[in-house]
Write a protein that holds these residues in place. Sequence first.
Motif, mmCIF file in Angstrom:
data_model
loop_
_atom_site.group_PDB
_atom_site.id
_atom_site.type_symbol
_atom_site.label_atom_id
_atom_site.label_comp_id
_atom_site.label_asym_id
_atom_site.label_seq_id
_atom_site.Cartn_x
_atom_site.Cartn_y
_atom_site.Cartn_z
ATOM 1 N N SER A 17 16.549 19.329 105.862
ATOM 2 C CA SER A 17 17.800 18.592 105.780
ATOM 3 C C SER A 17 17.662 17.219 106.413
ATOM 4 C CB SER A 17 18.923 19.356 106.496
ATOM 5 O OG SER A 17 19.158 20.612 105.911
ATOM 6 N N LEU A 18 18.461 16.297 105.919
ATOM 7 C CA LEU A 18 18.608 14.971 106.506
ATOM 8 C C LEU A 18 20.062 14.556 106.350
ATOM 9 C CD1 LEU A 18 15.531 12.852 105.310
ATOM 10 C CD2 LEU A 18 16.062 13.500 107.660
ATOM 11 N N ARG A 19 20.491 13.678 107.248
ATOM 12 C CA ARG A 19 21.841 13.133 107.165
ATOM 13 C C ARG A 19 21.739 11.615 107.142
ATOM 14 N NH1 ARG A 19 26.675 15.547 108.077
ATOM 15 N NH2 ARG A 19 28.465 14.220 108.561
ATOM 16 N N LEU A 20 22.198 11.022 106.055
ATOM 17 C CA LEU A 20 22.224 9.571 105.922
ATOM 18 C C LEU A 20 23.609 9.051 106.284
ATOM 19 C CD1 LEU A 20 20.375 9.127 102.500
ATOM 20 C CD2 LEU A 20 19.396 9.390 104.788
ATOM 21 N N SER A 21 23.627 7.834 106.810
ATOM 22 C CA SER A 21 24.891 7.181 107.120
ATOM 23 C C SER A 21 24.936 5.797 106.504
ATOM 24 C CB SER A 21 25.085 7.064 108.634
ATOM 25 O OG SER A 21 25.436 8.287 109.215
ATOM 26 N N CYS A 22 26.094 5.428 106.035
ATOM 27 C CA CYS A 22 26.358 4.093 105.524
ATOM 28 C C CYS A 22 27.398 3.460 106.438
ATOM 29 C CB CYS A 22 26.874 4.169 104.095
ATOM 30 S SG CYS A 22 27.341 2.583 103.376
ATOM 31 N N THR A 50 29.886 9.986 95.246
ATOM 32 C CA THR A 50 30.868 8.964 95.532
ATOM 33 C C THR A 50 32.058 9.576 96.271
ATOM 34 O OG1 THR A 50 32.135 7.134 94.551
ATOM 35 C CG2 THR A 50 32.152 9.227 93.385
ATOM 36 N N ILE A 51 32.733 8.750 97.067
ATOM 37 C CA ILE A 51 33.911 9.200 97.795
ATOM 38 C C ILE A 51 34.919 8.064 97.842
ATOM 39 C CG2 ILE A 51 32.962 8.520 100.050
ATOM 40 C CD1 ILE A 51 34.342 11.050 101.216
ATOM 41 N N ASN A 52 36.201 8.396 97.664
ATOM 42 C CA ASN A 52 37.226 7.348 97.675
ATOM 43 C C ASN A 52 37.692 7.080 99.106
ATOM 44 O OD1 ASN A 52 38.715 9.655 98.134
ATOM 45 N ND2 ASN A 52 40.369 9.105 96.737
ATOM 46 N N THR A 69 26.340 16.841 100.548
ATOM 47 C CA THR A 69 27.757 16.743 100.872
ATOM 48 C C THR A 69 28.058 15.347 101.373
ATOM 49 O OG1 THR A 69 27.803 19.077 101.525
ATOM 50 C CG2 THR A 69 29.650 17.690 102.215
ATOM 51 N N ILE A 70 29.022 14.696 100.757
ATOM 52 C CA ILE A 70 29.439 13.366 101.186
ATOM 53 C C ILE A 70 30.728 13.499 101.982
ATOM 54 C CG2 ILE A 70 30.816 12.845 99.128
ATOM 55 C CD1 ILE A 70 29.693 9.970 99.251
ATOM 56 N N ALA A 71 30.853 12.683 103.031
ATOM 57 C CA ALA A 71 32.059 12.765 103.853
ATOM 58 C C ALA A 71 32.252 11.460 104.600
ATOM 59 C CB ALA A 71 31.958 13.922 104.848
ATOM 60 N N ARG A 72 33.471 11.209 104.975
ATOM 61 C CA ARG A 72 33.793 10.024 105.753
ATOM 62 C C ARG A 72 33.953 10.437 107.217
ATOM 63 N NH1 ARG A 72 35.655 6.177 101.733
ATOM 64 N NH2 ARG A 72 35.409 4.676 103.430
ATOM 65 N N ASP A 73 33.442 9.596 108.089
ATOM 66 C CA ASP A 73 33.727 9.742 109.515
ATOM 67 C C ASP A 73 34.655 8.591 109.866
ATOM 68 O OD1 ASP A 73 33.706 9.542 112.358
ATOM 69 O OD2 ASP A 73 31.842 10.654 112.419
ATOM 70 N N LYS A 74 35.940 8.889 109.930
ATOM 71 C CA LYS A 74 36.926 7.836 110.129
ATOM 72 C C LYS A 74 36.778 7.173 111.502
ATOM 73 C CE LYS A 74 39.496 8.222 106.319
ATOM 74 N NZ LYS A 74 39.845 7.090 105.427
ATOM 75 N N ALA A 75 36.403 7.944 112.496
ATOM 76 C CA ALA A 75 36.270 7.394 113.851
ATOM 77 C C ALA A 75 35.112 6.409 113.938
ATOM 78 C CB ALA A 75 36.092 8.525 114.851
ATOM 79 N N THR A 78 31.967 5.428 109.065
ATOM 80 C CA THR A 78 30.774 5.591 108.255
ATOM 81 C C THR A 78 31.074 6.518 107.079
ATOM 82 O OG1 THR A 78 29.972 7.509 109.505
ATOM 83 C CG2 THR A 78 29.251 5.338 110.254
ATOM 84 N N VAL A 79 30.211 6.457 106.080
ATOM 85 C CA VAL A 79 30.217 7.424 104.992
ATOM 86 C C VAL A 79 28.858 8.101 105.036
ATOM 87 C CG1 VAL A 79 30.254 7.791 102.511
ATOM 88 C CG2 VAL A 79 31.852 6.177 103.566
ATOM 89 N N ASP A 80 28.884 9.389 105.264
ATOM 90 C CA ASP A 80 27.648 10.131 105.491
ATOM 91 C C ASP A 80 27.280 10.987 104.287
ATOM 92 O OD1 ASP A 80 28.785 10.806 108.867
ATOM 93 O OD2 ASP A 80 27.723 9.079 108.045
ATOM 94 N N LEU A 81 26.000 11.156 104.099
ATOM 95 C CA LEU A 81 25.493 12.016 103.035
ATOM 96 C C LEU A 81 24.605 13.076 103.681
ATOM 97 C CD1 LEU A 81 25.470 12.344 99.909
ATOM 98 C CD2 LEU A 81 23.272 11.142 99.949
ATOM 99 N N GLN A 82 25.139 14.290 103.778
ATOM 100 C CA GLN A 82 24.374 15.410 104.311
ATOM 101 C C GLN A 82 23.552 16.009 103.182
ATOM 102 O OE1 GLN A 82 24.073 16.658 107.473
ATOM 103 N NE2 GLN A 82 22.578 18.106 106.653
ATOM 104 N N MET A 83 22.245 16.020 103.369
ATOM 105 C CA MET A 83 21.351 16.482 102.314
ATOM 106 C C MET A 83 20.629 17.740 102.801
ATOM 107 S SD MET A 83 19.807 12.831 101.030
ATOM 108 C CE MET A 83 18.784 12.633 102.486
#
Length: 126
Positions: A17-22, A50-52, A69-75, A78-83
């Motif tokens: 697994s890897l977790r990417l952040s934007c 993609t995520i809105n 899994t794509i998700a937003r970290d509002k705090a 970032t927009v993260d992609l858990q792979m």
Amino acid sequence: QVQLVESGGGLVQFGGSLRLSCSAPVLALNYYSITWFRQAPGKEREAVSTINIRGDTIRYSDAVKGRFTIARDKALETVDLQMDSLKPEDTAIYYCATADRFPTTEWSREDLYNYWGQGTQVTVSS
């Protein structure tokens, strides 16, 4: 000017697994829809997920559905992609992108995005 920065890439074994952040250093990323793309050596860039803005509209390509899994970290803004369950064919440079006019329907069309990060390398060994 929208500047996007990807992080979290690296070398991982098959099944790992890897977790990417934007992120966006000088921008409120919470107000932008984001799409992750990837480009493998010798191949065209392809849309991954993609995520809105609200985080309630999410899409995945068939190649990664059920594993990413794509998700937003509002705090952290970032927009993260858990792979998870990574495969050698997931090896690519991964980019996050957005647009002034975000293509909600045609989200997989890279030509509709005008802001891109520099990319982060993901390598999956067999």
